[in-house]
Design a protein around this motif. Structure first.
Motif, PDB file in Angstrom:
ATOM      1  N   GLU A  90       0.836  -1.202   0.000  1.00 13.22           N
ATOM      2  CA  GLU A  90       0.000   0.000   0.000  1.00 13.22           C
ATOM      3  C   GLU A  90       0.870   1.251   0.000  1.00 13.22           C
ATOM      4  O   GLU A  90       0.616   2.198  -0.756  1.00 13.22           O
ATOM      5  CB  GLU A  90      -0.922   0.018   1.220  1.00 13.22           C
ATOM      6  N   PHE A  93       2.417   1.791  -3.428  1.00 12.22           N
ATOM      7  CA  PHE A  93       1.441   2.381  -4.353  1.00 12.22           C
ATOM      8  C   PHE A  93       1.199   3.855  -4.021  1.00 12.22           C
ATOM      9  O   PHE A  93       1.110   4.698  -4.906  1.00 12.22           O
ATOM     10  CB  PHE A  93       0.103   1.628  -4.303  1.00 12.22           C
ATOM     11  N   ARG A  94       1.076   4.175  -2.719  1.00  7.20           N
ATOM     12  CA  ARG A  94       0.851   5.568  -2.319  1.00  7.20           C
ATOM     13  C   ARG A  94       1.988   6.460  -2.793  1.00  7.20           C
ATOM     14  O   ARG A  94       1.761   7.560  -3.302  1.00  7.20           O
ATOM     15  CB  ARG A  94       0.727   5.681  -0.798  1.00  7.20           C
ATOM     16  N   VAL A 101      -4.134   4.638  -1.153  1.00  5.41           N
ATOM     17  CA  VAL A 101      -4.397   3.357  -1.810  1.00  5.41           C
ATOM     18  C   VAL A 101      -4.703   2.326  -0.732  1.00  5.41           C
ATOM     19  O   VAL A 101      -4.054   2.292   0.314  1.00  5.41           O
ATOM     20  CB  VAL A 101      -3.166   2.897  -2.639  1.00  5.41           C
ATOM     21  N   LEU A 113      -7.956  -3.675  -5.105  1.00  2.68           N
ATOM     22  CA  LEU A 113      -7.068  -2.529  -5.004  1.00  2.68           C
ATOM     23  C   LEU A 113      -7.928  -1.287  -5.189  1.00  2.68           C
ATOM     24  O   LEU A 113      -8.571  -1.130  -6.226  1.00  2.68           O
ATOM     25  CB  LEU A 113      -5.986  -2.591  -6.089  1.00  2.68           C
ATOM     26  N   THR A 114      -7.958  -0.407  -4.182  1.00  2.00           N
ATOM     27  CA  THR A 114      -8.753   0.808  -4.252  1.00  2.00           C
ATOM     28  C   THR A 114      -7.815   2.003  -4.289  1.00  2.00           C
ATOM     29  O   THR A 114      -6.962   2.155  -3.412  1.00  2.00           O
ATOM     30  CB  THR A 114      -9.686   0.933  -3.027  1.00  2.00           C
ATOM     31  N   ILE A 115      -7.983   2.843  -5.313  1.00  3.54           N
ATOM     32  CA  ILE A 115      -7.171   4.046  -5.468  1.00  3.54           C
ATOM     33  C   ILE A 115      -8.094   5.240  -5.267  1.00  3.54           C
ATOM     34  O   ILE A 115      -9.057   5.408  -5.998  1.00  3.54           O
ATOM     35  CB  ILE A 115      -6.513   4.093  -6.859  1.00  3.54           C
TER      36      ILE A 115
END
Length: 143
Positions: A90, A93-94, A101, A113-115
């Motif tokens: 996470e 990704f952030r 994320v 996966l939530t953005i």
């Protein structure tokens, strides 16, 4: 940059480093970013302290109750322990996307996966970065 003008100005004036500004990107909410910016200046926080503070704020936001059903107690999200590996992913990704994320991973290997994004402009930036990474790289080299 995707940060409020007040933060960009603080960077230009040397009141905030670019590292501090980058650490604020995952927050998404402009009001919260400005509050953190003021706190960084007031308390003289390091970039690492800022990153830890941002991660803590995100974790707290993720743990907030979802809402109330009639006059009953708040409904909480299931308490699922996030492995250090998923938390590390996470954060990766952030850092890469500059926004919050969330990864939900099941024991079967499936997941979600939530953005998060706070505006149409941020959505377009993320879409460009994910769907057309070579164009994004070319633009940053050229312009």
């Amino acid at each position: 940059m995707e940060l409020p003008e007040a933060i960009q100005e603080a960077v230009r004036q040397g009141k905030l480093t670019q590292g501090h500004a980058r650490a604020l990107l995952p927050l998404g909410d402009e009001r919260e970013q400005i509050e953190f910016c003021e706190r960084i200046q007031r308390e003289g926080l390091s970039v690492r302290q800022t990153e830890a503070m941002v991660q803590e704020a995100i974790a707290e936001a993720d743990a907030e109750p979802l809402g109330l059903v009639r006059d009953e107690a708040p409904i909480s999200r299931p308490r699922r322990m996030t492995s250090e590996h998923v938390a590390s992913l996470e954060q990766e990704f952030r850092a890469a996307l500059g926004t919050k994320v969330k990864i939900i991973h099941s024991a079967r290997g499936r997941g979600k996966l939530t953005i998060h994004f706070a505006s149409h402009e941020e959505f377009e930036r993320l879409r460009q970065q994910i769907c057309h990474p070579s164009e994004t790289t070319l633009k940053s080299r050229v312009g």
